[in-house]
Design a protein around this motif. Sequence first.
Motif, PDB file in Angstrom:
ATOM      1  N   ASP A 200       0.810  -1.220   0.000  1.00 51.61           N
ATOM      2  CA  ASP A 200       0.000   0.000   0.000  1.00 51.61           C
ATOM      3  C   ASP A 200       0.846   1.275   0.000  1.00 51.61           C
ATOM      4  OD1 ASP A 200       0.967  -0.037   2.586  1.00 51.61           O
ATOM      5  OD2 ASP A 200      -0.994   0.007   3.568  1.00 51.61           O
ATOM      6  N   THR A 201       2.171   1.123  -0.130  1.00 49.81           N
ATOM      7  CA  THR A 201       3.045   2.301  -0.166  1.00 49.81           C
ATOM      8  C   THR A 201       3.464   2.680  -1.589  1.00 49.81           C
ATOM      9  OG1 THR A 201       5.039   0.950   0.158  1.00 49.81           O
ATOM     10  CG2 THR A 201       3.955   1.811   2.144  1.00 49.81           C
ATOM     11  N   HIS A 202       2.953   1.951  -2.572  1.00 49.57           N
ATOM     12  CA  HIS A 202       3.254   2.268  -3.979  1.00 49.57           C
ATOM     13  C   HIS A 202       2.126   1.729  -4.847  1.00 49.57           C
ATOM     14  CE1 HIS A 202       4.321  -1.950  -4.587  1.00 49.57           C
ATOM     15  NE2 HIS A 202       5.043  -1.869  -3.492  1.00 49.57           N
ATOM     16  N   ARG A 203       2.120   2.161  -6.086  1.00 55.02           N
ATOM     17  CA  ARG A 203       1.108   1.662  -7.019  1.00 55.02           C
ATOM     18  C   ARG A 203       1.251   0.148  -7.204  1.00 55.02           C
ATOM     19  NH1 ARG A 203       2.102   5.597 -11.990  1.00 55.02           N
ATOM     20  NH2 ARG A 203       4.126   5.721 -10.939  1.00 55.02           N
ATOM     21  N   PRO A 204       0.158  -0.532  -7.543  1.00 54.83           N
ATOM     22  CA  PRO A 204       0.248  -1.981  -7.783  1.00 54.83           C
ATOM     23  C   PRO A 204       1.272  -2.293  -8.866  1.00 54.83           C
ATOM     24  CG  PRO A 204      -2.043  -1.292  -7.660  1.00 54.83           C
ATOM     25  CD  PRO A 204      -1.225  -0.032  -7.689  1.00 54.83           C
ATOM     26  N   ILE A 205       2.061  -3.330  -8.637  1.00 56.43           N
ATOM     27  CA  ILE A 205       3.074  -3.739  -9.612  1.00 56.43           C
ATOM     28  C   ILE A 205       2.419  -4.691 -10.603  1.00 56.43           C
ATOM     29  CG2 ILE A 205       5.268  -4.925  -9.944  1.00 56.43           C
ATOM     30  CD1 ILE A 205       6.020  -4.026  -7.099  1.00 56.43           C
ATOM     31  N   THR A 206       2.268  -4.221 -11.827  1.00 59.44           N
ATOM     32  CA  THR A 206       1.571  -4.978 -12.858  1.00 59.44           C
ATOM     33  C   THR A 206       2.443  -5.095 -14.099  1.00 59.44           C
ATOM     34  OG1 THR A 206      -0.560  -4.134 -12.071  1.00 59.44           O
ATOM     35  CG2 THR A 206      -0.512  -5.079 -14.275  1.00 59.44           C
ATOM     36  N   TYR A 207       2.445  -6.282 -14.698  1.00 60.12           N
ATOM     37  CA  TYR A 207       3.189  -6.533 -15.930  1.00 60.12           C
ATOM     38  C   TYR A 207       2.196  -6.660 -17.092  1.00 60.12           C
ATOM     39  CZ  TYR A 207       7.466  -7.691 -13.321  1.00 60.12           C
ATOM     40  OH  TYR A 207       8.574  -7.645 -12.513  1.00 60.12           O
ATOM     41  N   PRO A 208       2.030  -5.587 -17.883  1.00 60.95           N
ATOM     42  CA  PRO A 208       1.149  -5.681 -19.055  1.00 60.95           C
ATOM     43  C   PRO A 208       1.894  -6.270 -20.250  1.00 60.95           C
ATOM     44  CG  PRO A 208       1.952  -3.443 -18.834  1.00 60.95           C
ATOM     45  CD  PRO A 208       2.545  -4.222 -17.684  1.00 60.95           C
ATOM     46  N   ALA A 209       1.169  -7.023 -21.053  1.00 54.71           N
ATOM     47  CA  ALA A 209       1.742  -7.619 -22.263  1.00 54.71           C
ATOM     48  C   ALA A 209       0.820  -7.334 -23.435  1.00 54.71           C
ATOM     49  CB  ALA A 209       1.909  -9.129 -22.088  1.00 54.71           C
ATOM     50  N   ALA A 210       1.395  -7.290 -24.634  1.00 57.64           N
ATOM     51  CA  ALA A 210       0.590  -7.065 -25.833  1.00 57.64           C
ATOM     52  C   ALA A 210       1.213  -7.759 -27.026  1.00 57.64           C
ATOM     53  CB  ALA A 210       0.442  -5.571 -26.119  1.00 57.64           C
ATOM     54  N   ALA A 211       0.369  -8.350 -27.846  1.00 58.98           N
ATOM     55  CA  ALA A 211       0.810  -8.907 -29.118  1.00 58.98           C
ATOM     56  C   ALA A 211       0.836  -7.792 -30.155  1.00 58.98           C
ATOM     57  CB  ALA A 211      -0.127 -10.017 -29.561  1.00 58.98           C
ATOM     58  N   LEU A 212       1.878  -7.769 -30.970  1.00 62.16           N
ATOM     59  CA  LEU A 212       2.030  -6.757 -32.002  1.00 62.16           C
ATOM     60  C   LEU A 212       1.806  -7.323 -33.394  1.00 62.16           C
ATOM     61  CD1 LEU A 212       5.274  -5.089 -30.591  1.00 62.16           C
ATOM     62  CD2 LEU A 212       2.907  -4.462 -30.115  1.00 62.16           C
ATOM     63  N   THR A 213       1.801  -8.653 -33.508  1.00 66.03           N
ATOM     64  CA  THR A 213       1.619  -9.330 -34.793  1.00 66.03           C
ATOM     65  C   THR A 213       0.769 -10.578 -34.580  1.00 66.03           C
ATOM     66  OG1 THR A 213       3.557 -10.753 -34.513  1.00 66.03           O
ATOM     67  CG2 THR A 213       3.936  -8.585 -35.542  1.00 66.03           C
ATOM     68  N   ASP A 214       0.394 -11.224 -35.673  1.00 67.86           N
ATOM     69  CA  ASP A 214      -0.346 -12.488 -35.565  1.00 67.86           C
ATOM     70  C   ASP A 214       0.504 -13.557 -34.884  1.00 67.86           C
ATOM     71  OD1 ASP A 214      -2.513 -11.353 -36.803  1.00 67.86           O
ATOM     72  OD2 ASP A 214      -2.045 -12.157 -38.800  1.00 67.86           O
ATOM     73  N   SER A 215       1.792 -13.592 -35.195  1.00 64.34           N
ATOM     74  CA  SER A 215       2.683 -14.547 -34.525  1.00 64.34           C
ATOM     75  C   SER A 215       2.723 -14.268 -33.033  1.00 64.34           C
ATOM     76  CB  SER A 215       4.098 -14.452 -35.111  1.00 64.34           C
ATOM     77  OG  SER A 215       4.106 -14.803 -36.471  1.00 64.34           O
ATOM     78  N   GLY A 216       2.726 -12.991 -32.681  1.00 68.01           N
ATOM     79  CA  GLY A 216       2.722 -12.609 -31.286  1.00 68.01           C
ATOM     80  C   GLY A 216       1.450 -13.041 -30.581  1.00 68.01           C
ATOM     81  N   ALA A 217       0.312 -12.998 -31.277  1.00 70.07           N
ATOM     82  CA  ALA A 217      -0.950 -13.422 -30.673  1.00 70.07           C
ATOM     83  C   ALA A 217      -0.906 -14.896 -30.291  1.00 70.07           C
ATOM     84  CB  ALA A 217      -2.098 -13.153 -31.636  1.00 70.07           C
ATOM     85  N   ALA A 218      -0.253 -15.713 -31.121  1.00 72.11           N
ATOM     86  CA  ALA A 218      -0.124 -17.129 -30.796  1.00 72.11           C
ATOM     87  C   ALA A 218       0.725 -17.320 -29.542  1.00 72.11           C
ATOM     88  CB  ALA A 218       0.500 -17.880 -31.976  1.00 72.11           C
ATOM     89  N   PHE A 219       1.798 -16.538 -29.411  1.00 74.83           N
ATOM     90  CA  PHE A 219       2.640 -16.659 -28.225  1.00 74.83           C
ATOM     91  C   PHE A 219       1.922 -16.100 -26.993  1.00 74.83           C
ATOM     92  CE2 PHE A 219       6.184 -15.376 -25.405  1.00 74.83           C
ATOM     93  CZ  PHE A 219       6.782 -16.625 -25.269  1.00 74.83           C
ATOM     94  N   MET A 220       1.105 -15.066 -27.164  1.00 75.14           N
ATOM     95  CA  MET A 220       0.333 -14.536 -26.050  1.00 75.14           C
ATOM     96  C   MET A 220      -0.595 -15.605 -25.490  1.00 75.14           C
ATOM     97  SD  MET A 220       0.793 -11.459 -24.849  1.00 75.14           S
ATOM     98  CE  MET A 220      -0.824 -11.237 -24.106  1.00 75.14           C
ATOM     99  N   ALA A 221      -1.190 -16.404 -26.356  1.00 73.22           N
ATOM    100  CA  ALA A 221      -2.053 -17.489 -25.882  1.00 73.22           C
ATOM    101  C   ALA A 221      -1.249 -18.462 -25.029  1.00 73.22           C
ATOM    102  CB  ALA A 221      -2.689 -18.206 -27.072  1.00 73.22           C
ATOM    103  N   HIS A 222      -0.005 -18.702 -25.429  1.00 75.12           N
ATOM    104  CA  HIS A 222       0.869 -19.573 -24.638  1.00 75.12           C
ATOM    105  C   HIS A 222       1.190 -18.943 -23.283  1.00 75.12           C
ATOM    106  CE1 HIS A 222       4.053 -22.373 -23.617  1.00 75.12           C
ATOM    107  NE2 HIS A 222       4.923 -21.379 -23.548  1.00 75.12           N
ATOM    108  N   LEU A 223       1.459 -17.636 -23.263  1.00 76.25           N
ATOM    109  CA  LEU A 223       1.769 -16.953 -22.009  1.00 76.25           C
ATOM    110  C   LEU A 223       0.620 -17.042 -21.007  1.00 76.25           C
ATOM    111  CD1 LEU A 223       3.488 -13.649 -23.238  1.00 76.25           C
ATOM    112  CD2 LEU A 223       4.586 -15.571 -22.076  1.00 76.25           C
ATOM    113  N   ARG A 224      -0.597 -17.140 -21.518  1.00 76.13           N
ATOM    114  CA  ARG A 224      -1.774 -17.169 -20.655  1.00 76.13           C
ATOM    115  C   ARG A 224      -2.247 -18.585 -20.347  1.00 76.13           C
ATOM    116  NH1 ARG A 224      -5.735 -12.788 -23.436  1.00 76.13           N
ATOM    117  NH2 ARG A 224      -6.813 -12.926 -21.420  1.00 76.13           N
ATOM    118  N   SER A 225      -1.505 -19.581 -20.829  1.00 75.94           N
ATOM    119  CA  SER A 225      -1.887 -20.977 -20.590  1.00 75.94           C
ATOM    120  C   SER A 225      -1.623 -21.376 -19.141  1.00 75.94           C
ATOM    121  CB  SER A 225      -1.105 -21.895 -21.527  1.00 75.94           C
ATOM    122  OG  SER A 225       0.281 -21.907 -21.168  1.00 75.94           O
ATOM    123  N   GLU A 226      -2.252 -22.440 -18.721  1.00 75.65           N
ATOM    124  CA  GLU A 226      -2.070 -22.914 -17.347  1.00 75.65           C
ATOM    125  C   GLU A 226      -0.617 -23.309 -17.082  1.00 75.65           C
ATOM    126  OE1 GLU A 226      -4.106 -22.923 -14.706  1.00 75.65           O
ATOM    127  OE2 GLU A 226      -5.430 -21.758 -15.999  1.00 75.65           O
TER     128      GLU A 226
END
Length: 242
Positions: A200-226
């Motif tokens: 509570d002494t700083h903003r929440p530490i968050t790691y945002p990610a984004a796909a920039l290409t179609d290939s990246g979208a496939a890897f993003m799905a992997h990053l979000r896998s169980e």
Amino acid sequence: MKRFLPHVVAVLLPTLAMAEQPSVTVFAAASLRGALDEVARGYDGDVALSFGGSGTMARQVDAGAPADVVLLAAPVWMDWLRDRGAVDPDAVVDLLGNALVLIAPADSDIAPDPADLAGALGDARLAMGQRDAVPAGIYAREWFEKTGQWEAISAHLAETDNVRSALALVARAETPLGVVYRTDAMAEPQVRIVYDIPKDTHRPITYPAAALTDSGAAFMAHLRSEGARAVFARYGFEPRPE
């Protein structure tokens, strides 16, 4: 012609398989080194990882560097990319969380008062990411300001261009104290945690990610896998709920 078809199919199949497994280039915050390396090894395709400070990675993406995925350690830099039109806002996902800790060399006996770090340092310095550009340094500054220590501590800082460099300074005992992510401290046996910085002494530490290409979208799905989420959790990250 029929007798040539098996040969044609045999030639085409590897090409089709390669098309289903596109190579991916990922620009990522330095604090993800280790965890992201392991996650990438579990991807069914070639992955090139480039690590650095979040500000550095964001600027390179904005300048047109050939990245398929960008994964940063603070929303401020992802917002900057979005505002400049380098990232589709709909592609951004809050992937992970983390915590901030105060560390010391593993073999040191320093026991600082978290409310008076300048007093504990004396003439020495505290290692942390650059106060205005490196997310871990930005969060650290917020903690110091929240606890009324910024004015006293700001003259005692060894600021680095990414959080892993700050970690290295403490691991080599070049500075007696440092502020890094909990995941960094867990990955380095030459340091020990001396204080868990309250969230509570700083903003929440968050790691945002984004796909920039179609290939990246496939890897993003992997990053979000169980499987990937389990790897990140083992390294101390806090996977965000879907």
